[in-house]
Design an enzyme around this catalytic site. Structure first.
Site, mmCIF file in Angstrom:
data_model
loop_
_atom_site.group_PDB
_atom_site.id
_atom_site.type_symbol
_atom_site.label_atom_id
_atom_site.label_comp_id
_atom_site.label_asym_id
_atom_site.label_seq_id
_atom_site.Cartn_x
_atom_site.Cartn_y
_atom_site.Cartn_z
ATOM 1 N N ARG A 1 0.721 10.488 0.870
ATOM 2 C CA ARG A 1 1.139 11.474 1.859
ATOM 3 C C ARG A 1 2.337 12.292 1.394
ATOM 4 O O ARG A 1 2.942 13.004 2.194
ATOM 5 C CB ARG A 1 1.469 10.772 3.180
ATOM 6 C CG ARG A 1 0.295 10.021 3.773
ATOM 7 C CD ARG A 1 0.680 9.338 5.062
ATOM 8 N NE ARG A 1 -0.362 8.457 5.553
ATOM 9 C CZ ARG A 1 -0.231 7.676 6.617
ATOM 10 N NH1 ARG A 1 0.901 7.680 7.302
ATOM 11 N NH2 ARG A 1 -1.218 6.892 7.000
ATOM 12 N N GLU B 1 0.862 -1.190 0.000
ATOM 13 C CA GLU B 1 0.000 0.000 0.000
ATOM 14 C C GLU B 1 0.894 1.234 0.000
ATOM 15 O O GLU B 1 1.630 1.477 0.958
ATOM 16 C CB GLU B 1 -0.905 0.027 1.225
ATOM 17 C CG GLU B 1 -1.720 1.313 1.351
ATOM 18 C CD GLU B 1 -2.405 1.473 2.706
ATOM 19 O OE1 GLU B 1 -2.827 2.608 3.017
ATOM 20 O OE2 GLU B 1 -2.509 0.474 3.451
ATOM 21 N N LYS C 1 -10.422 -2.014 6.511
ATOM 22 C CA LYS C 1 -9.268 -1.571 7.269
ATOM 23 C C LYS C 1 -9.799 -1.050 8.603
ATOM 24 O O LYS C 1 -10.734 -0.246 8.624
ATOM 25 C CB LYS C 1 -8.561 -0.453 6.504
ATOM 26 C CG LYS C 1 -7.473 0.274 7.279
ATOM 27 C CD LYS C 1 -6.827 1.316 6.376
ATOM 28 C CE LYS C 1 -5.718 2.073 7.091
ATOM 29 N NZ LYS C 1 -4.929 2.910 6.161
#
Length: 206
Positions: free
Chosen positions: A46, A42, A129
């Protein structure tokens, strides 16, 4: 079996949640992960160059599934549908869920409460998640949620470490955990790449 569940099962036991400081850092980690045969990564959004980092991983690890994390809006979802294999969000959005269905993109929404879980299940999700896992209750929360929701599967992320990840994996409802602790920093790569490579190979040995 749905595609999101396949992603988590393939990622087991740990999906690297990867935030990089530079394109060079991303390239070095991609090469390390490729050598260790890491099956799923993943890449979080950011960093200003995050999409370039996704491409680096897609090019360097053609046999792996590369996902985009921290997807929070329509623009990001549509781009991820074109450039990645799956999408992960820190929370749940019905709009993103609809877009994922329209674009046939495996989508793993984030939840932290039973209310959020029920809202996501209404949109036919069963794979989630749990974020931020440790901060919202950790193993105890997942155990509690598994009783009224026995058919859901989790990838807890946030506060997961070498010290506690196995406690999460021991839960029947957890397919894998997400962890940034297996993503070396630039300094760690320079000083101790071989140790990280050995750890990763041991982690993903079949």
């Amino acid at each position: 079996m749905n595609d999101a569940l396949r992603i988590l099962q393939r990622a087991a036991p740990v999906m690297p949640v990867a935030h990089f400081h530079s394109l060079e850092h991303a390239q070095a980690c991609a090469e390390l992960f490729a050598e260790a045969k890491v099956p799923t990564v993943e890449v979080t959004l950011r960093h200003p160059q995050a999409w370039q980092m996704v491409k680096i991983f897609k090019d360097t690890m053609p046999l792996a599934k590369i996902g985009v994390g921290t997807v929070v809006n329509r623009r990001q979802m549509l781009r991820a549908a074109d450039e990645a294999d799956f999408v992960i969000s820190p929370g749940f959005s019905a709009e993103l869920s609809i877009l994922a269905r329209k674009t046939l993109t495996p989508y793993i929404p984030g939840i932290a409460t039973a209310t959020e879980l029920m809202a996501a299940m209404k949109e036919e999700h069963s794979v989630f998640k749990c974020f931020p896992a440790a901060a919202v209750g950790g193993v105890a929360l997942l155990k509690a949620l598994s009783a009224p929701f026995p058919d859901v599967t989790f990838c807890p992320t946030g506060g997961i470490s070498l010290a506690n990840y196995q406690a999460y994996l021991a839960l029947e409802s957890v397919a894998c955990v997400g962890g940034s602790w297996i993503v070396p920093s630039e300094e760690e790569l320079q000083k101790d790449r071989d140790s990280f490579l050995a750890m990763l190979k041991d982690l993903y040995k079949s």
